[in-house]
Design an enzyme around this catalytic site. Sequence first.
Site, short mmCIF file in Angstrom:
data_model
loop_
_atom_site.label_atom_id
_atom_site.label_comp_id
_atom_site.label_asym_id
_atom_site.label_seq_id
_atom_site.Cartn_x
_atom_site.Cartn_y
_atom_site.Cartn_z
N SER A 300 -1.91 -4.71 2.18
CA SER A 300 -1.59 -5.07 0.81
C SER A 300 -2.06 -4.01 -0.19
O SER A 300 -1.56 -2.90 -0.20
CB SER A 300 -2.20 -6.45 0.51
N ASP A 311 2.43 9.73 -1.17
CA ASP A 311 3.68 10.15 -1.79
C ASP A 311 3.46 11.23 -2.84
O ASP A 311 4.30 12.13 -3.01
CB ASP A 311 4.39 8.96 -2.43
N LYS A 325 1.49 -5.38 5.11
CA LYS A 325 1.69 -6.52 4.23
C LYS A 325 2.13 -6.00 2.86
O LYS A 325 1.31 -5.68 2.02
CB LYS A 325 0.44 -7.37 4.09
#
Length: 469
Positions: A300, A311, A325
Amino acid sequence: MSKKRFVLIAVITFLVASALLTPHALRVMRQPRTDADYLRLFREVVTIVKKSYVTDVDNKKLMQGAVNGMLTALDPHSQYLPLTDFTEMKVHMAGAFGGVGIELGMENGKLTVNAPIEDTPAFRAGIQAGDHIYRIDGKLTKGMNINDAVSRMRGTPGTAVTLGIERAGSAPLSFRLVRAIIKTKSLKGRLLEPGIGYVTIAEFQERTGEDFDKALKTLAADNGGPLSGLILDLRYNPGGLVDQAFRVADRFIGDNPTDEGVIVTTKGREPSSTRSLTAYVGQKEPNYPMVVLINGGSASAAEIVAGALQDHKRAVIMGTQSFGKGSVQSIIQLPNGDGLKLTTARYYTPSGRSIQARGITPDIIVDRIKKPAKTAKTGKPEDKEDEIHEKDLEGHISGGDDAVTPPTKKPASAPALKKSPDEKMVELLKSDNQVMRAVDLLKGLNYMKSTYPLPAKAPKTVTAKTTKQ
């Protein structure tokens, strides 16, 4: 009429009736049931259960079980929270409460102290791990569950609670403890080597972002200047508050004017659930090399941080595949005070990757090696830790697109690292092969940077265009 003729007429009549009625029956079966039909079905089942079940049925238990069953049928994370569970969840995420500072557990049916929290009334009074609490304010704890025990020991700061303690090799003890504000720490930071800082975040709570800022400043002060590298350990971090994960990632993202600075995007059915969280403009951490450690216990909000740093190419992600998740649970308080945790959206990394049921793939995969048991005489190599992921959970929701997740084996859940005293933590970390691989990588990056600096980019020259006359 002969018997044979009667039987023949009966068979023909049955076949004709079946031929005429079957299409109608099929149409009825194929016709979708309405909401009213399902509500009527629910009432019918409740009536039968209350009338015919082997014992009397408590209405509250029956209705709460029906609501929770409805939510758990959706996915593994949607959940009905009765008032006590809802209140406990809010206290846990706040990271502060009035109490005595004891981590509780059950051992052989007995209420047991797992550990006293440092610098709390219980810790200062001398309560020890393994103590059995047999009385709370005179009430025996036999048959008492942990939630009941917690509610009895928590209370207004300044008030007192008396605990009866049984300890191996000692007569029964009594401790009168004055409650205080107990603040749980969601992170710890320290220098592993000169210039190399290490911060581990156990969970994202209400003060995690603020504590993370303080930890970075403390590390720089202890180092006598800016760090030359940082290890951010998110292993076994189950997630928590997204706004606090955002604050952690924001310390490292958004210092490039050409970078939009997106940290995470959520997408759901309702327009309000589709939004992007973008890094703030302001002072950031120096651009030192950074490694983020993840594993199958990273989920999460922890995956949001790892995905954003990956990224934006701000950190090297090392370890093993994260849990996966990538779903947003909205917490809704019901009129009666109970809570509803409902999945309302999916998380996406800045580049648009869905985290749900896929997780974050490390840039460098390093399995954590478990130390062999002292009694092992097999001579086999050290074992790797097994992990379980979101996609292994029954009823998990899909990632929201047609991308295919590479198949992996279904392992057993991995044990969490045991906490050690602070003075022994560095030695423990240096026996952790993943941490030491991260240290070696940071050293290598700094060596390459200092020994083989990249040539400065020549400024671009602009040539004026001419037009022939």
